[in-house]
Design a protein around this motif. Structure first.
Motif, mmCIF file in Angstrom:
data_model
loop_
_atom_site.group_PDB
_atom_site.id
_atom_site.type_symbol
_atom_site.label_atom_id
_atom_site.label_comp_id
_atom_site.label_asym_id
_atom_site.label_seq_id
_atom_site.Cartn_x
_atom_site.Cartn_y
_atom_site.Cartn_z
ATOM 1 N N GLY A 185 23.767 -33.263 39.076
ATOM 2 C CA GLY A 185 22.999 -31.926 38.230
ATOM 3 C C GLY A 185 22.644 -31.055 39.630
ATOM 4 O O GLY A 185 23.322 -30.523 40.457
ATOM 5 N N ALA A 186 21.263 -30.598 39.628
ATOM 6 C CA ALA A 186 20.508 -29.644 40.361
ATOM 7 C C ALA A 186 20.974 -29.977 41.911
ATOM 8 O O ALA A 186 21.022 -29.249 42.856
ATOM 9 C CB ALA A 186 19.337 -29.357 40.083
ATOM 10 N N THR A 187 20.800 -31.225 42.164
ATOM 11 C CA THR A 187 20.680 -31.751 43.471
ATOM 12 C C THR A 187 22.345 -31.617 44.092
ATOM 13 O O THR A 187 22.602 -31.223 45.287
ATOM 14 C CB THR A 187 20.344 -33.425 43.676
ATOM 15 N N GLY A 188 23.336 -31.797 43.278
ATOM 16 C CA GLY A 188 24.739 -31.431 43.624
ATOM 17 C C GLY A 188 24.861 -30.018 43.913
ATOM 18 O O GLY A 188 25.659 -29.638 44.912
ATOM 19 N N LYS A 230 13.893 -32.469 44.195
ATOM 20 C CA LYS A 230 15.038 -32.837 44.848
ATOM 21 C C LYS A 230 16.087 -31.744 45.579
ATOM 22 O O LYS A 230 16.575 -32.055 46.415
ATOM 23 C CB LYS A 230 15.989 -33.590 43.797
ATOM 24 N N TYR A 231 16.069 -30.698 44.871
ATOM 25 C CA TYR A 231 16.943 -29.256 45.139
ATOM 26 C C TYR A 231 16.260 -28.825 46.565
ATOM 27 O O TYR A 231 17.001 -28.771 47.469
ATOM 28 C CB TYR A 231 16.744 -28.420 44.085
ATOM 29 N N ASN A 247 30.483 -27.606 43.827
ATOM 30 C CA ASN A 247 29.616 -27.366 42.512
ATOM 31 C C ASN A 247 30.143 -27.822 41.578
ATOM 32 O O ASN A 247 29.692 -28.883 40.698
ATOM 33 C CB ASN A 247 29.352 -25.626 42.533
ATOM 34 N N ALA A 248 31.582 -27.502 41.168
ATOM 35 C CA ALA A 248 32.146 -28.253 40.078
ATOM 36 C C ALA A 248 32.440 -29.671 40.035
ATOM 37 O O ALA A 248 31.972 -30.319 39.104
ATOM 38 C CB ALA A 248 33.596 -27.636 40.001
ATOM 39 N N VAL A 249 32.357 -30.304 41.356
ATOM 40 C CA VAL A 249 32.493 -31.733 41.243
ATOM 41 C C VAL A 249 31.475 -32.374 41.597
ATOM 42 O O VAL A 249 31.073 -33.435 40.776
ATOM 43 C CB VAL A 249 33.241 -32.019 42.853
ATOM 44 N N LEU A 250 30.276 -31.874 42.302
ATOM 45 C CA LEU A 250 29.038 -32.691 42.418
ATOM 46 C C LEU A 250 27.921 -32.426 41.298
ATOM 47 O O LEU A 250 27.159 -33.279 40.989
ATOM 48 C CB LEU A 250 28.386 -32.058 43.723
ATOM 49 N N ILE A 251 27.999 -31.250 40.668
ATOM 50 C CA ILE A 251 26.900 -30.988 39.497
ATOM 51 C C ILE A 251 27.256 -31.619 38.159
ATOM 52 O O ILE A 251 26.572 -32.517 37.672
ATOM 53 C CB ILE A 251 26.915 -29.470 39.205
ATOM 54 N N PHE A 252 28.687 -31.820 37.843
ATOM 55 C CA PHE A 252 29.076 -32.549 36.957
ATOM 56 C C PHE A 252 29.745 -33.904 37.007
ATOM 57 O O PHE A 252 29.770 -34.747 36.134
ATOM 58 C CB PHE A 252 30.236 -31.695 35.921
ATOM 59 N N GLY A 253 30.181 -34.121 38.449
ATOM 60 C CA GLY A 253 30.918 -35.565 38.884
ATOM 61 C C GLY A 253 32.191 -35.693 38.112
ATOM 62 O O GLY A 253 32.659 -34.566 37.532
#
Length: 461
Positions: free
Chosen positions: A202-205, A140-141, A186-192
């Protein structure tokens, strides 16, 4: 005696005007990579492993582009030293042409063979469920990261030319803005963000954030370069045609091809060596990821010094100041060496605390600390090899640098890692130490080549 190796205040003031922006740009980029790595590492070992695998593979593409712009940039730096704006225009056009071909080839390769390449790193010992999770995260990454190939290629063409003409601050500022974009997303998309309905990707974010930052960085360097035509006269009429004199194309391709091959094969060699390390288990992949991430951060000083050597010595050669070149090169190499010793000591001192930032097993943390200490001890030798490479390359000795860099990698280091990982039960720390010792041999060889090779040449006169 010291005057032979140490410059005066004016010398270092000049060097730092070139090197510091490059250090800051590389430092900012690597700092964000470190934060990416830590954030993904907080998700779990499987996510960090998947991202690490893809970054190992994408590094080959990145360094292939770097080889292209660097090889052509040998002419760009000397054209600038000669104040030949038309020559600079031709060199930038040729960068666009070559980098477009490389980008198309990279996209095709990863789209067709990505799954098989990922699995080469997930063959060691480990929990099958974790391996499957790592593969899914990696795939996905990768698919998201491919979108960023085009803006990254454009940025490399523009930024390398700006540096060759002494404009090192703008690429640094563009990287800084890109870093801020990357970090925020990163802060928004990795952890939501649950209150806003944004899921944790996660990694996709992390991949989405990286691609967005690359578009921002490309936009900044492109717009600034075209708006400030008075500072960048070579940009006038750059896209009126893609005409480049055939004789110059042949000369640039002659110098660039060994560097393209060198950077590509060097990166492939590093990827293979890391794959050899992965034969000792999936946890080793995670530990090596932590070690390499922070090594990249602490190595920015001598890496930037190498880039400064290429720019400063290239400009001097283009201006015909051949008699000053060796003295300047010697002082720059010593500057990089002393800096790497200091940074290596700091790296070794803080290494026990670094793995505590990750949500991973204690065995991964222990291995990572040992790998970091070993690599820190050998950092001065990496500096010698890096500086020697850029010095010899600035005189157009592309084939010599190819043999020195890539030839050594494939003749000594890759076979050594392959044989020891496949045909012995040697533990990872012993294997890693042996490969680092080979780096030391290469560093000493680089210094000797500065004396053996007749590299001080003006190639644009």
């Amino acid at each position: 005696m010291l005057k032979k190796y140490i410059g005066d205040k004016a010398f270092y003031r000049f060097v730092l005007t070139i090197a510091v922006p490059i250090m800051l740009q590389n430092g900012i980029t690597n700092f964000v990579s470190m934060l990416d790595n830590i954030m993904v590492g907080r998700v779990g070992t499987f996510a960090m492993t998947g991202v690490s695998v893809i970054n190992q593979l994408i590094m080959i593409f990145n360094l292939c582009l770097f080889g292209a712009v660097s090889g052509i940039g040998i002419f760009g730096a000397q054209f600038y030293g000669k104040n030949d704006q038309q020559g600079l225009r031709f060199s930038l056009r040729f960068k666009f042409i070559v980098c477009s071909v490389i980008t198309a080839a990279g996209l095709g390769l990863f789209l067709c063979f990505g799954d098989g390449l990922i699995m080469q790193y997930l063959k060691g010992e480990g929990d099958p469920g974790e391996i499957l999770k790592a593969f899914d995260a990696a795939k996905k990454y990768l698919l998201v990261m491919l979108v960023g190939f085009v803006p990254f290629s454009v940025t490399q063409c523009y930024s390398s030319t700006l540096r060759e003409t002494g404009e090192t601050a703008l690429p640094m500022k563009a990287s800084a803005v890109a870093v801020a974009v990357n970090l925020c997303f990163n802060a928004v998309l990795i952890f939501g963000v649950k209150p806003l309905g944004i899921p944790a990707l996660g990694a996709t974010g992390a991949a989405i954030a990286t691609v967005l930052s690359r578009f921002v960085e490309a936009a900044i360097v492109v717009v600034w370069t075209h708006v400030h035509k008075e500072k960048n006269p070579y940009i006038t009429g750059i896209f009126q045609s893609f005409k480049v004199p055939l004789s110059l194309c042949a000369d640039m391709l002659k110098k660039a091809t060994p560097l393209i091959l060198n950077e590509t094969l060097w990166a492939a060699g590093i990827a293979i060596i890391n794959q050899c390390y992965s034969e000792r288990g999936v946890n080793v992949v995670a530990a090596n990821t932590i070690s390499q991430t922070f090594w990249n951060l602490f190595s920015v000083v001598f890496i930037a010094t190498g880039s400064a050597i290429g720019i400063i010595i290239g400009n001097m050669l283009g201006a015909g100041r051949l008699s000053e070149v060796m003295d300047t090169t010697r002082k720059l190499i010593v500057f990089g060496l002393l800096s790497s010793i200091g940074m290596g000591l700091i790296f070794a001192a803080v290494s026990p605390a670094i793995p505590l930032l990750y949500n991973t097993e204690q065995s991964v943390r222990d291995t990572a600390v040992s790998l970091m200490i070993i690599s820190a001890l050998f950092m001065p030798f990496d500096s010698l090899a890096h500086s020697s490479y850029f010095a010899i390359r600035s005189g157009g000795k592309s084939m010599i640098t190819f043999i020195f860099d890539c030839g050594f990698m494939w003749a000594i280091q890759v076979p050594l890692a392959f044989l020891l990982s496949r045909y012995t039960e040697m533990p990872i720390l012993t294997l890693y130490l042996i490969i680092q010792i080979s780096h030391a041999i290469k560093g000493v060889l680089g210094i000797l080549m500065l004396k053996w090779v007749d590299w001080i040449k003006n190639i644009v006169s």
